[in-house]
Design an enzyme around this catalytic site. Structure first.
Site, mmCIF file in Angstrom:
data_model
loop_
_atom_site.group_PDB
_atom_site.id
_atom_site.type_symbol
_atom_site.label_atom_id
_atom_site.label_comp_id
_atom_site.label_asym_id
_atom_site.label_seq_id
_atom_site.Cartn_x
_atom_site.Cartn_y
_atom_site.Cartn_z
ATOM 1 N N TYR A 1 0.748 -1.456 0.224
ATOM 2 C CA TYR A 1 -0.070 0.315 -0.148
ATOM 3 C C TYR A 1 0.711 1.123 0.092
ATOM 4 O O TYR A 1 2.248 1.469 0.931
ATOM 5 C CB TYR A 1 -0.896 0.101 1.326
ATOM 6 C CG TYR A 1 -1.940 -0.907 1.818
ATOM 7 C CD1 TYR A 1 -2.039 -1.801 0.162
ATOM 8 C CD2 TYR A 1 -2.750 -1.474 2.240
ATOM 9 C CE1 TYR A 1 -2.942 -2.361 0.122
ATOM 10 C CE2 TYR A 1 -3.060 -2.491 2.396
ATOM 11 C CZ TYR A 1 -3.576 -3.424 1.315
ATOM 12 O OH TYR A 1 -4.491 -4.080 1.272
ATOM 13 N N SER B 1 -13.002 -5.437 1.090
ATOM 14 C CA SER B 1 -13.688 -4.361 0.131
ATOM 15 C C SER B 1 -14.642 -4.726 0.984
ATOM 16 O O SER B 1 -15.836 -5.157 -0.335
ATOM 17 C CB SER B 1 -13.683 -5.147 -1.587
ATOM 18 O OG SER B 1 -11.558 -4.243 -1.834
ATOM 19 N N PRO B 2 -15.311 -5.114 1.961
ATOM 20 C CA PRO B 2 -16.837 -5.355 2.643
ATOM 21 C C PRO B 2 -17.678 -4.121 1.901
ATOM 22 O O PRO B 2 -19.162 -4.351 2.137
ATOM 23 C CB PRO B 2 -16.606 -4.906 3.538
ATOM 24 C CG PRO B 2 -15.652 -4.462 4.244
ATOM 25 C CD PRO B 2 -14.690 -4.165 3.197
HETATM 26 P P1 NAP Z 1 -13.933 -0.804 0.740
HETATM 27 O O1 NAP Z 1 -13.681 -0.468 2.677
HETATM 28 O O2 NAP Z 1 -15.429 -2.038 0.583
HETATM 29 O O3 NAP Z 1 -14.183 0.342 0.636
HETATM 30 C C1 NAP Z 1 -13.378 2.189 0.932
HETATM 31 C C2 NAP Z 1 -14.601 2.639 0.350
HETATM 32 O O4 NAP Z 1 -15.936 3.225 1.421
HETATM 33 C C3 NAP Z 1 -13.902 4.114 0.599
HETATM 34 O O5 NAP Z 1 -13.524 4.766 -0.618
HETATM 35 C C4 NAP Z 1 -13.825 5.114 1.824
HETATM 36 O O6 NAP Z 1 -13.605 6.190 1.606
HETATM 37 C C5 NAP Z 1 -15.485 4.332 1.037
HETATM 38 N N1 NAP Z 1 -16.293 4.255 2.600
HETATM 39 C C6 NAP Z 1 -15.639 4.260 3.812
HETATM 40 N N2 NAP Z 1 -17.374 4.577 5.063
HETATM 41 C C7 NAP Z 1 -17.689 5.183 4.884
HETATM 42 C C8 NAP Z 1 -18.833 6.161 4.748
HETATM 43 N N3 NAP Z 1 -19.212 5.778 6.395
HETATM 44 N N4 NAP Z 1 -19.289 6.787 4.143
HETATM 45 C C9 NAP Z 1 -19.250 6.806 2.918
HETATM 46 N N5 NAP Z 1 -17.878 6.412 1.841
HETATM 47 C C10 NAP Z 1 -17.313 5.051 2.895
HETATM 48 O O7 NAP Z 1 -12.893 -0.902 0.171
HETATM 49 P P2 NAP Z 1 -11.210 -1.687 0.082
HETATM 50 O O8 NAP Z 1 -10.508 -0.782 0.398
HETATM 51 O O9 NAP Z 1 -11.296 -2.053 -1.412
HETATM 52 O O10 NAP Z 1 -11.357 -3.062 1.108
HETATM 53 C C11 NAP Z 1 -11.364 -2.455 2.871
HETATM 54 C C12 NAP Z 1 -9.943 -3.162 3.008
HETATM 55 O O11 NAP Z 1 -9.804 -4.302 2.762
HETATM 56 C C13 NAP Z 1 -8.540 -2.300 2.243
HETATM 57 O O12 NAP Z 1 -8.035 -0.914 2.837
HETATM 58 C C14 NAP Z 1 -7.094 -3.670 2.866
HETATM 59 O O13 NAP Z 1 -7.182 -3.271 3.780
HETATM 60 C C15 NAP Z 1 -7.964 -4.612 2.524
HETATM 61 N N6 NAP Z 1 -7.881 -4.772 1.465
HETATM 62 C C16 NAP Z 1 -7.008 -6.281 1.277
HETATM 63 C C17 NAP Z 1 -7.485 -7.190 0.062
HETATM 64 C C18 NAP Z 1 -6.156 -8.368 -0.667
HETATM 65 O O14 NAP Z 1 -6.105 -8.538 -1.165
HETATM 66 N N7 NAP Z 1 -5.514 -8.797 0.708
HETATM 67 C C19 NAP Z 1 -7.824 -6.660 -1.445
HETATM 68 C C20 NAP Z 1 -8.536 -5.234 -1.139
HETATM 69 C C21 NAP Z 1 -8.300 -4.770 0.459
HETATM 70 P P3 NAP Z 1 -13.721 7.147 2.781
HETATM 71 O O15 NAP Z 1 -12.190 6.812 2.918
HETATM 72 O O16 NAP Z 1 -13.923 9.119 1.815
HETATM 73 O O17 NAP Z 1 -14.114 7.233 3.885
#
Ligand code: NAP
Length: 271
Positions: A51, A190-191
């Protein structure tokens, strides 16, 4: 905050915080969001050397300074670093950037060319040295997990971190049953459907309205039935919303099952 047994590691909060792409956000706000999450009990903080090419681990290190003993800290080694020596080196570099002497959890980010047994030997060495408390994998399907189990023996793999959101429930076919059978925690990444991917859905909005919650809270509660959940946010007010746990009754769950049906198995998707 609700907890659940996390593989061999004992109770861990069901809701944690992801950090992917935080280097693109306002730094002060991202740090405040991590600290707010910890304060509210979302103490599982998930990061990775990938990251921002280490920038996010540095940011997380700054955010958890003085709070390390309250945090369940997870990071990941990239497959391109996952040889025996490469894994040991990558872990040292992550520890340095995070400003800590140990990780609670260290994951292989996804499968690469290095034989699994070689990476796992390095994980076991790091564990014996007290540099990690446990290790796991990410983006593994059931066949990968079978191979990982053969390479490591029972009881070693703490978790499998995989893609899981309302519109992508594939892991319910084979991955969750495999992990349940073998005592491996499932962590949903990515929940919220990742950036820009949160579904606009009338049934979801109606359920949320009925129970006095927000659609995101409903989505997280649905996923948390079967997995640890690590939404990412760099906004303290968004974290406040995410941290409020709600209960779904059987009717709400049935409506969500119908609105976001489980598609047929076509292999494990990843981002
Ligand atoms: P996510 O958690 O599904 O979505 C994140 C998005 O939602 C961001 O744009 C965030 O914006 C927005 N958000 C969060 N809370 C909100 C709210 N209350 N109101 C409006 N928007 C909101 O996406 P992700 O980052 O892909 O997944 C979560 C974590 O999983 C990652 O950060 C990472 O640590 C992990 N991950 C792991 C892998 C792997 O291959 N192992 C792959 C992908 C992700 P704001 O920041 O502006 O709130």
């Amino acid at each position: 905050m609700r907890t659940r047994h996390f593989g061999p590691l004992g109770p861990v909060p069901v809701l944690g915080l992801g950090t992917w792409n935080m280097e693109r956000d306002d730094r002060t706000s991202a740090i405040a969001a991590i600290r707010r999450a910890i304060e509210l009990g979302m103490t599982h903080i998930d990061t990775a050397e990938l990251y921002g090419r280490g920038k996010v681990e540095q940011l997380v290190g700054e955010a958890i300074a003085g709070l390390r003993d309250r945090v369940f800290l997870a990071s990941k080694v990239m497959p391109s670093n996952a040889t025996f020596d490469g894994t040991l080196r990558a872990c040292e570099a992550s520890l340095k950037r995070l400003g800590t002497d140990h990780l609670d959890l260290y994951l292989l980010h996804w499968r690469g060319e290095t034989p699994l047994g070689e990476t796992f030997r390095a994980f076991e060495q790091l564990k014996a040295q007290g540099k990690i408390r446990a290790w796991g994998v990410s983006n593994f399907d059931d066949a990968d997990l079978d191979e990982a189990l053969r390479a490591s023996g029972p009881g070693s793999i703490a978790c499998n971190q995989v893609l899981y959101h309302l519109g992508e429930r594939t892991i319910e076919h084979r991955v969750i049953p495999w992990c349940t059978e073998h005592g491996v925690a499932v962590v949903a990444y990515s929940p919220l459907g990742a950036t820009g991917g949160f579904p606009r859905s009338r049934p979801l909005e109606a359920i949320a309205k009925r129970i006095g919650a927000t659609p995101r809270q409903v989505a997280l509660a649905f996923l948390a039935q079967r997995a640890f959940v690590i939404p990412k946010s760099s906004s303290p007010s968004h974290v406040d919303e995410l941290a409020r746990e709600i209960e779904l009754d059987a009717a709400a769950i049935a409506e969500l099952e119908a609105a976001f049906p489980l598609a047929p198995w076509r292999g494990l998707p990843s981002l």
